[in-house]
Structure formats: C-alpha cells, structure tokens
Design a protein around this motif. Sequence first.
Motif, PDB file in Angstrom:
ATOM      1  N   UNK A  42      22.565 -10.844 -93.622  1.00 49.78           N
ATOM      2  CA  UNK A  42      21.675 -10.003 -94.425  1.00 49.78           C
ATOM      3  C   UNK A  42      21.980  -8.520 -94.256  1.00 49.78           C
ATOM      4  N   UNK A  43      22.895  -8.178 -93.366  1.00 48.21           N
ATOM      5  CA  UNK A  43      23.253  -6.765 -93.162  1.00 48.21           C
ATOM      6  C   UNK A  43      23.714  -6.193 -94.499  1.00 48.21           C
ATOM      7  N   UNK A  68      27.545  -6.167 -95.015  1.00 49.04           N
ATOM      8  CA  UNK A  68      28.316  -7.416 -94.865  1.00 49.04           C
ATOM      9  C   UNK A  68      28.713  -7.908 -96.257  1.00 49.04           C
ATOM     10  N   UNK A  69      29.972  -8.330 -96.393  1.00 47.36           N
ATOM     11  CA  UNK A  69      30.435  -8.852 -97.677  1.00 47.36           C
ATOM     12  C   UNK A  69      30.991 -10.263 -97.463  1.00 47.36           C
ATOM     13  N   UNK A  70      30.441 -11.206 -98.233  1.00 47.01           N
ATOM     14  CA  UNK A  70      30.904 -12.582 -98.195  1.00 47.01           C
ATOM     15  C   UNK A  70      30.584 -13.226 -99.530  1.00 47.01           C
ATOM     16  N   UNK A  71      31.279 -14.308 -99.824  1.00 48.25           N
ATOM     17  CA  UNK A  71      31.091 -15.006-101.098  1.00 48.25           C
ATOM     18  C   UNK A  71      29.634 -15.442-101.249  1.00 48.25           C
ATOM     19  N   UNK A  95      26.836 -16.907 -98.522  1.00 48.74           N
ATOM     20  CA  UNK A  95      25.556 -16.226 -98.260  1.00 48.74           C
ATOM     21  C   UNK A  95      24.390 -17.186 -98.520  1.00 48.74           C
ATOM     22  N   UNK A  96      24.531 -18.016 -99.550  1.00 49.39           N
ATOM     23  CA  UNK A  96      23.484 -18.994 -99.858  1.00 49.39           C
ATOM     24  C   UNK A  96      23.388 -20.058 -98.761  1.00 49.39           C
ATOM     25  N   UNK A  97      24.543 -20.487 -98.279  1.00 48.93           N
ATOM     26  CA  UNK A  97      24.577 -21.521 -97.237  1.00 48.93           C
ATOM     27  C   UNK A  97      24.121 -20.980 -95.885  1.00 48.93           C
ATOM     28  N   UNK A  98      24.396 -19.682 -95.637  1.00 45.66           N
ATOM     29  CA  UNK A  98      24.034 -19.045 -94.368  1.00 45.66           C
ATOM     30  C   UNK A  98      23.181 -17.810 -94.676  1.00 45.66           C
ATOM     31  N   UNK A  99      21.900 -18.009 -95.000  1.00 41.90           N
ATOM     32  CA  UNK A  99      21.067 -16.902 -95.480  1.00 41.90           C
ATOM     33  C   UNK A  99      20.684 -15.856 -94.430  1.00 41.90           C
ATOM     34  N   UNK A 100      20.822 -16.175 -93.133  1.00 42.75           N
ATOM     35  CA  UNK A 100      20.439 -15.182 -92.130  1.00 42.75           C
ATOM     36  C   UNK A 100      21.573 -14.830 -91.171  1.00 42.75           C
TER      37      UNK A 100
END
Length: 142
Positions: A34-35, A38-41, A45-50
């Motif tokens: 959530x930073x 931070x940049x990710x697909x 981000x949906x799979x790892x929301x925190x």
Amino acid sequence: MHRAMRGLIQEVLCGVQRDGLPGAHHFFITFDTTHPDARLAAWLRERYPSEMTVVMQHWYEGLDVTDEGFSVTLNFGDAPERLYVPYDAIKTFVDPSVEFGLRFETQESDEEDDDHPTDPAGPKPVAGKTEADVVSLDSFRK
C-alpha cells in the motif's frame, strides 16, 4: 537507525546488481504493497492487498538499485513481472543462508499494540531464538 539499516540493504543490493548473488545467498523481502511509491502489477496488488514477500534467488532480472528503492523483474508462476520497492516500504529483509535479517517496525503497528511497546531503536537483527524478534522462515519454504 532505520535510515542506516535501509542503507545497508541498498549496499547489499548494489553488490548483487554489480556481481550477482554470491554462493547460497538469497533474500526474502517483505514490503508494504500500500506504500504510495510501490509499483507492482494490478493482479499482484489485488492478490497481496497489504504486504507481499518476494524471493530473490534463482531467477531475477534487471535489478536496478537507486537511493530511494530498487526495481527488479521476478517470476510469478511463469509470469515475469517488474516491481519497484521503495526502501521505506520494506518490512523485513532476510538472508536465510547466513541467518541474518532485519525487521522494521511501523508507526501503525506501534499505535495498534500499546500493550506491547516496541524498541525505539528500530530494526532488529534476526538471529538465534529471541522470542520477540524471530522471523519464521518456514512459511517461505516449499
């Protein structure tokens, strides 16, 4: 103290960028997804929301280390994805090959758990069996 420990992570990653991972060294890096920097697909981000833990070991590409964070392409089930992780987003950095690790406490966790104050010195080396500072590696093993 946090700045110094994150500087150590930067130094280690600069060495890997220059020379590759030496010997059996590999890293488990847990970071806050959530930073704001931070940049990710989107699917990650949906799979790892925190938070998310990534492993730099056998296959990684394009490691680019800067003063603010690092970018790397990692393989997620035959789907290579580029990530950018700011140092401020890192929660834990562990090299199990040498039983070394750092854990960064966050303001949120300090406020949520007033009954168990954390050490204001910041990140903790993880070694041996100190109850409060142990990072279990079993969850990362296949």
